[in-house]
Design an enzyme around this catalytic site. Structure first.
Site, PDB file in Angstrom:
ATOM      1  N   ILE A  34     -17.024  41.089   0.396  1.00 56.51           N
ATOM      2  CA  ILE A  34     -16.487  39.742   0.545  1.00 56.51           C
ATOM      3  C   ILE A  34     -16.697  39.321   1.994  1.00 56.51           C
ATOM      4  O   ILE A  34     -16.889  40.146   2.875  1.00 56.51           O
ATOM      5  CB  ILE A  34     -14.996  39.660   0.153  1.00 56.51           C
ATOM      6  CG1 ILE A  34     -14.155  40.662   0.946  1.00 56.51           C
ATOM      7  CG2 ILE A  34     -14.813  39.881  -1.338  1.00 56.51           C
ATOM      8  CD1 ILE A  34     -12.660  40.602   0.611  1.00 56.51           C
ATOM      9  N   ASP A  35     -16.665  38.024   2.232  1.00 53.30           N
ATOM     10  CA  ASP A  35     -16.971  37.496   3.558  1.00 53.30           C
ATOM     11  C   ASP A  35     -15.945  37.940   4.601  1.00 53.30           C
ATOM     12  O   ASP A  35     -14.808  38.282   4.270  1.00 53.30           O
ATOM     13  CB  ASP A  35     -17.003  35.966   3.527  1.00 53.30           C
ATOM     14  CG  ASP A  35     -18.082  35.420   2.613  1.00 53.30           C
ATOM     15  OD1 ASP A  35     -19.106  36.108   2.447  1.00 53.30           O
ATOM     16  OD2 ASP A  35     -17.889  34.315   2.067  1.00 53.30           O
ATOM     17  N   LYS A  36     -16.370  37.893   5.842  1.00 49.97           N
ATOM     18  CA  LYS A  36     -15.513  38.297   6.962  1.00 49.97           C
ATOM     19  C   LYS A  36     -14.153  37.612   6.923  1.00 49.97           C
ATOM     20  O   LYS A  36     -13.115  38.259   7.049  1.00 49.97           O
ATOM     21  CB  LYS A  36     -16.217  37.970   8.288  1.00 49.97           C
ATOM     22  CG  LYS A  36     -15.346  38.163   9.520  1.00 49.97           C
ATOM     23  CD  LYS A  36     -16.045  37.678  10.781  1.00 49.97           C
ATOM     24  CE  LYS A  36     -15.126  37.771  11.991  1.00 49.97           C
ATOM     25  NZ  LYS A  36     -15.756  37.238  13.223  1.00 49.97           N
ATOM     26  N   THR A  52     -12.697  36.081   4.457  1.00 50.39           N
ATOM     27  CA  THR A  52     -12.027  36.107   3.152  1.00 50.39           C
ATOM     28  C   THR A  52     -11.211  37.390   3.081  1.00 50.39           C
ATOM     29  O   THR A  52     -11.699  38.457   3.440  1.00 50.39           O
ATOM     30  CB  THR A  52     -13.051  36.067   2.000  1.00 50.39           C
ATOM     31  OG1 THR A  52     -13.792  34.851   2.074  1.00 50.39           O
ATOM     32  CG2 THR A  52     -12.359  36.158   0.649  1.00 50.39           C
ATOM     33  N   ARG A  65     -17.485  29.180  -2.268  1.00 46.63           N
ATOM     34  CA  ARG A  65     -17.573  28.211  -1.182  1.00 46.63           C
ATOM     35  C   ARG A  65     -18.645  27.160  -1.471  1.00 46.63           C
ATOM     36  O   ARG A  65     -18.432  25.956  -1.270  1.00 46.63           O
ATOM     37  CB  ARG A  65     -17.856  28.933   0.137  1.00 46.63           C
ATOM     38  CG  ARG A  65     -16.773  29.950   0.477  1.00 46.63           C
ATOM     39  CD  ARG A  65     -17.204  30.907   1.585  1.00 46.63           C
ATOM     40  NE  ARG A  65     -17.258  30.266   2.885  1.00 46.63           N
ATOM     41  CZ  ARG A  65     -17.650  30.878   3.993  1.00 46.63           C
ATOM     42  NH1 ARG A  65     -18.029  32.150   3.934  1.00 46.63           N
ATOM     43  NH2 ARG A  65     -17.666  30.245   5.141  1.00 46.63           N
TER      44      ARG A  65
END
Length: 344
Positions: free
Chosen positions: A151-153, A155, A254
């Site tokens: 998962i993104d930084k 998130t 997103r």
């Protein structure tokens, strides 16, 4: 795309850190600006210094910083130290471990933590902490220890990590076959018309901003992606939704919500850090700015993760609490909505 290929130049070992192929729709663009769009956290000065050192190659020819990149050009960046993936260092980083056994570990990643080392993030990542906590993690096809998904930084939320080769293969297949369960909570701009729905559209790298993903017509470009959503609560100018991923593309939630006109709240990369809905009143603008300070990241949390255990065959489902920053932001919006209705 990246390859970790050792190269020799005179007596200095150079390592290939990045390998990009310009898309068919790429307009002629200076190579330094091209790489700024591609490489997260890169600075113009570092890229220009690499060009002056002859470390930026286009179609295997060293180029200057003002060289124009065209469609299908192969752009490579060489540096004098190995890529971060080859410099993994175990670090004693506190991990929020939700579950662990001999086959796997489920962790609750905080917002702000990068999942694996990369350009500009060589330490302090989840992987650095994992290899300190667990010895001999198996590596995936990208040489990243234990990672099945990411998962993104900015998130927050749940991730499953494999501790054995078999678990890695089994869990990877589950994600590929879309048999896992992944539910996210997202706060998005605007009042979504329907109580529930489906967003479907191919996701691929944006042709205008290489740090963004974009949604393209079916079959035109990118990879097939489907996001199901259900409204949880409405706060006048923003909506809290639960998102169920049918596919798992980069920045899927997103990009999909921006595509339908409901960009994630405070998602800087996709423009959600501007006041996209609401009034022109100064007090309202101050309120939103205060919410931004409370939640200094995109409003996205990986709340639920479900999968079949690789060895027991049992379906396991894990839930995480909404983190404090998102919870506080939601409370601010809830109070604002109640107080605004009382004024009428």
């Amino acid at each position: 795309m990246q390859e970790n290929t050792d190269l020799e130049s005179e007596n200095t070992a150079l390592y290939e850190h990045y390998n990009f192929i310009a898309s068919i729709g790429q307009e002629p663009l200076r190579v330094d600006k091209f790489l700024m769009n591609f490489i997260e956290n890169a600075t113009r000065n570092k890229i220009q210094q690499a060009a002056k050192a002859g470390n930026i190659l286009v179609n295997d020819i060293a180029v200057k910083q003002n060289h124009k990149v065209k469609p299908n050009d192969v752009v490579r960046v060489l540096l004098t130290h190995p890529p971060a993936e080859n410099l993994l260092v175990a670090e004693d980083i506190p991990l929020d471990i939700v579950y662990e056994d001999d086959a796997l570990i489920v962790v609750n990643k905080p917002a702000g933590m990068v999942v694996h080392p990369g350009h500009g993030n060589y330490s302090g990542t989840l992987v650095n902490g994992l290899i300190h906590h667990i010895e001999n993690l198996p590596t995936n096809s990208n040489e990243r220890p234990g990672l099945v998904h990411r998962i993104d930084k900015d998130t927050s939320g749940l991730l499953v990590v494999a501790k054995t080769e078999y678990a890695l293969a089994n869990l990877s297949k589950q994600f590929f076959d879309r048999t896992t369960e992944r539910l996210y909570y997202a706060l998005v701009w605007g009042n979504i018309d329907e109580d529930e729905g489906k967003i479907e559209g191919n996701i691929g790298r944006s042709l205008k901003n290489r740090l963004q993903m974009d949604v393209f017509p079916e079959g035109d470009f990118g990879k097939h992606a489907v996001t199901h959503y259900k409204v949880i609560d409405r706060f006048m100018y923003v909506t809290l939704v639960q998102c169920k991923l049918e596919t798992g593309r980069t920045h899927q939630i997103r990009a999909h919500f921006k595509h339908i006109g409901h960009t994630l709240f405070n998602d800087e990369r996709y423009g959600g850090n501007d006041i996209l809905k609401g009034t022109t009143f100064t007090k309202y603008k101050q309120f939103v700015q205060n919410c931004f300070k409370t939640l200094p990241r995109q409003a996205l949390h990986a709340k639920t993760l479900g999968f079949t255990h690789p060895t027991t065959g049992e379906f396991m489902r894990f839930n995480s609490e909404i983190p404090e920053d998102l919870l506080t932001c939601l409370e601010k919006w809830r109070n604002y909505t109640i107080n605004s209705k009382e004024d009428f």
